[in-house]
Write a protein that holds these residues in place. Sequence first.
Motif, PDB file in Angstrom:
ATOM      1  N   TYR A 126       0.833  -1.220   0.000  1.00  0.00           N
ATOM      2  CA  TYR A 126       0.000   0.000   0.000  1.00  0.00           C
ATOM      3  C   TYR A 126       0.865   1.267   0.000  1.00  0.00           C
ATOM      4  N   VAL A 127       1.842   1.336   0.883  1.00  0.00           N
ATOM      5  CA  VAL A 127       2.625   2.579   0.959  1.00  0.00           C
ATOM      6  C   VAL A 127       3.552   2.721  -0.250  1.00  0.00           C
ATOM      7  N   TYR A 128       3.924   1.608  -0.831  1.00  0.00           N
ATOM      8  CA  TYR A 128       4.766   1.655  -2.039  1.00  0.00           C
ATOM      9  C   TYR A 128       4.003   2.341  -3.174  1.00  0.00           C
ATOM     10  N   ALA A 129       2.729   1.996  -3.320  1.00  0.00           N
ATOM     11  CA  ALA A 129       1.915   2.638  -4.365  1.00  0.00           C
ATOM     12  C   ALA A 129       1.816   4.145  -4.117  1.00  0.00           C
ATOM     13  N   ILE A 130       1.607   4.522  -2.871  1.00  0.00           N
ATOM     14  CA  ILE A 130       1.474   5.951  -2.566  1.00  0.00           C
ATOM     15  C   ILE A 130       2.802   6.680  -2.811  1.00  0.00           C
ATOM     16  N   ALA A 131       3.891   6.063  -2.430  1.00  0.00           N
ATOM     17  CA  ALA A 131       5.211   6.680  -2.666  1.00  0.00           C
ATOM     18  C   ALA A 131       5.461   6.850  -4.164  1.00  0.00           C
ATOM     19  N   GLN A 132       5.090   5.847  -4.945  1.00  0.00           N
ATOM     20  CA  GLN A 132       5.262   5.959  -6.409  1.00  0.00           C
ATOM     21  C   GLN A 132       4.412   7.089  -6.975  1.00  0.00           C
ATOM     22  N   ALA A 133       3.168   7.213  -6.491  1.00  0.00           N
ATOM     23  CA  ALA A 133       2.271   8.257  -7.007  1.00  0.00           C
ATOM     24  C   ALA A 133       2.810   9.644  -6.654  1.00  0.00           C
ATOM     25  N   ALA A 137       4.073  12.412  -9.415  1.00  0.00           N
ATOM     26  CA  ALA A 137       3.482  13.758  -9.451  1.00  0.00           C
ATOM     27  C   ALA A 137       4.518  14.839  -9.127  1.00  0.00           C
ATOM     28  N   ASN A 138       5.774  14.431  -8.947  1.00  0.00           N
ATOM     29  CA  ASN A 138       6.835  15.380  -8.548  1.00  0.00           C
ATOM     30  C   ASN A 138       6.436  16.169  -7.311  1.00  0.00           C
ATOM     31  N   ALA A 139       5.812  15.500  -6.368  1.00  0.00           N
ATOM     32  CA  ALA A 139       5.347  16.178  -5.152  1.00  0.00           C
ATOM     33  C   ALA A 139       6.543  16.780  -4.422  1.00  0.00           C
ATOM     34  N   SER A 140       6.336  17.979  -3.884  1.00  0.00           N
ATOM     35  CA  SER A 140       7.477  18.678  -3.283  1.00  0.00           C
ATOM     36  C   SER A 140       7.534  18.513  -1.762  1.00  0.00           C
ATOM     37  N   GLN A 141       6.489  17.958  -1.151  1.00  0.00           N
ATOM     38  CA  GLN A 141       6.516  17.868   0.307  1.00  0.00           C
ATOM     39  C   GLN A 141       7.406  16.705   0.774  1.00  0.00           C
ATOM     40  N   PRO A 142       7.937  16.798   2.004  1.00  0.00           N
ATOM     41  CA  PRO A 142       8.734  15.684   2.528  1.00  0.00           C
ATOM     42  C   PRO A 142       7.881  14.422   2.704  1.00  0.00           C
ATOM     43  N   SER A 166      18.443   8.103  -1.887  1.00  0.00           N
ATOM     44  CA  SER A 166      19.720   8.757  -2.207  1.00  0.00           C
ATOM     45  C   SER A 166      19.560   9.754  -3.359  1.00  0.00           C
ATOM     46  N   GLN A 167      18.501   9.580  -4.162  1.00  0.00           N
ATOM     47  CA  GLN A 167      18.308  10.469  -5.322  1.00  0.00           C
ATOM     48  C   GLN A 167      17.344  11.618  -5.037  1.00  0.00           C
ATOM     49  N   ASN A 168      16.632  11.564  -3.915  1.00  0.00           N
ATOM     50  CA  ASN A 168      15.604  12.565  -3.639  1.00  0.00           C
ATOM     51  C   ASN A 168      15.682  12.993  -2.175  1.00  0.00           C
ATOM     52  N   GLN A 170      13.888  14.877  -0.490  1.00  0.00           N
ATOM     53  CA  GLN A 170      12.596  14.989   0.197  1.00  0.00           C
ATOM     54  C   GLN A 170      12.061  13.627   0.636  1.00  0.00           C
ATOM     55  N   PHE A 171      12.689  12.542   0.186  1.00  0.00           N
ATOM     56  CA  PHE A 171      12.192  11.194   0.498  1.00  0.00           C
ATOM     57  C   PHE A 171      13.130  10.504   1.488  1.00  0.00           C
ATOM     58  N   ARG A 172      12.566  10.102   2.631  1.00  0.00           N
ATOM     59  CA  ARG A 172      13.369   9.378   3.632  1.00  0.00           C
ATOM     60  C   ARG A 172      12.806   7.980   3.790  1.00  0.00           C
ATOM     61  N   PHE A 173      13.685   6.986   3.847  1.00  0.00           N
ATOM     62  CA  PHE A 173      13.275   5.591   4.044  1.00  0.00           C
ATOM     63  C   PHE A 173      13.855   5.104   5.363  1.00  0.00           C
ATOM     64  N   ILE A 174      12.974   4.645   6.253  1.00  0.00           N
ATOM     65  CA  ILE A 174      13.416   4.198   7.579  1.00  0.00           C
ATOM     66  C   ILE A 174      12.919   2.768   7.817  1.00  0.00           C
ATOM     67  N   PRO A 175      13.769   1.769   7.554  1.00  0.00           N
ATOM     68  CA  PRO A 175      13.376   0.393   7.864  1.00  0.00           C
ATOM     69  C   PRO A 175      13.545   0.130   9.364  1.00  0.00           C
ATOM     70  N   VAL A 176      12.618  -0.623   9.940  1.00  0.00           N
ATOM     71  CA  VAL A 176      12.652  -0.894  11.387  1.00  0.00           C
ATOM     72  C   VAL A 176      12.431  -2.385  11.593  1.00  0.00           C
ATOM     73  N   VAL A 177      13.426  -3.034  12.209  1.00  0.00           N
ATOM     74  CA  VAL A 177      13.358  -4.490  12.370  1.00  0.00           C
ATOM     75  C   VAL A 177      13.047  -4.831  13.821  1.00  0.00           C
ATOM     76  N   GLN A 178      12.056  -5.686  13.987  1.00  0.00           N
ATOM     77  CA  GLN A 178      11.589  -6.010  15.345  1.00  0.00           C
ATOM     78  C   GLN A 178      12.521  -7.005  16.044  1.00  0.00           C
ATOM     79  N   GLN A 179      12.934  -8.023  15.315  1.00  0.00           N
ATOM     80  CA  GLN A 179      13.809  -9.054  15.915  1.00  0.00           C
ATOM     81  C   GLN A 179      15.063  -9.176  15.044  1.00  0.00           C
ATOM     82  N   PRO A 180      15.978  -8.192  15.146  1.00  0.00           N
ATOM     83  CA  PRO A 180      17.104  -8.145  14.204  1.00  0.00           C
ATOM     84  C   PRO A 180      18.141  -9.234  14.439  1.00  0.00           C
TER      85      PRO A 180
END
Length: 241
Positions: A126-133, A137-142, A166-168, A170-180
């Motif tokens: 679900y969030v992948y689709a929203i991030a792609q959209a 749309a060249n959205a400027s918000q973080p 790394s290319q944008n 305005q886009f931050r990716f934060i992976p969070v692992v529960q049992q690393p």
Amino acid sequence: MTNTANTTAIACNVNSVEALTPGISRVVLSPEQAAGYQAGQYLQLVLSADDKRPFSIASIASSKLLELHIGTPAGDTWSSAALTHIEQQFRAGLPVMAEIGLGQAQLRQDSKRPVILLAGGTGFSYVYAIAQALSAANASQPVFLYWGVRHEEALYYQTELQQWASQNKQFRFIPVVQQPGTAWQGRTGLVHEAVLADFVSLEAYDIYIAGPFAMAGVAREAFAEQGAHREHMFADAFAYI
Ligand SMILES: Cc1cc2nc3c(=O)[nH]c(=O)nc-3n(C[C@H](O)[C@H](O)[C@H](O)COP(=O)(O)OP(=O)(O)OC[C@H]3O[C@@H](n4cnc5c(N)ncnc54)[C@H](O)[C@@H]3O)c2cc1C
């Protein structure tokens, strides 16, 4: 509550079924007619007239294909029955039937507010689709994409997301692992707790949530306490809890 604007089932050919991880499969469908939907909506796979199973659409409408991420954890019968049905139709060269363009938690295209995307496990679809959209749309918000998984092996699109980040700026990716595992150097714990730790106030944000229902419920209440407006939190899981 679902959006019933487009609930006629459409025949979709199965282009491919491949393992993303031992417990998660990527399915690509090719609808036989135009399938209208918005980023963040889901489809219902029709197993029978009384048995329809929802899956988030990981792709966006500019792609003619529909991408699904289907998790089949050990002991699960709900998703694995759906995957088995898709695989059987694939092998037989037959289409599956799907009602496409459901849900109320789609991207609010007109909003200029900064965005937090919260995914637990296969809620990532679900969030992948929203991030792609937003990107299309060249959205400027973080945009902050938090993806929580039990084990790091389940971060099946991690490389692509790190590249986006790394290319944008305005886009931050934060992976969070529960049992690393011992090699994991990133964030740990429950994914919604990482958001709570990172933002003093969530008042300014549009927040899109998908994952286990328990996570969606806990996140909604905790985020509201930290200032998020309920009318700016979106999740189809809210209709189920
Ligand atoms: C509209 C709709 C669409 C759906 N789409 C899909 C789909 O596309 N694919 C699919 O496989 N299933 C889908 N489902 C079914 C269901 O949402 C998924 O089975 C569920 O999200 C799978 O989670 P998981 O097992 O991958 O996460 P888990 O591995 O169980 O959890 C991942 C992370 O979520 C957080 N978390 C989990 N439990 C809690 C908790 N109790 N409290 C706080 N945080 C928690 C943690 O950070 C954890 O590491 C859908 C259901 C609906 C209603």
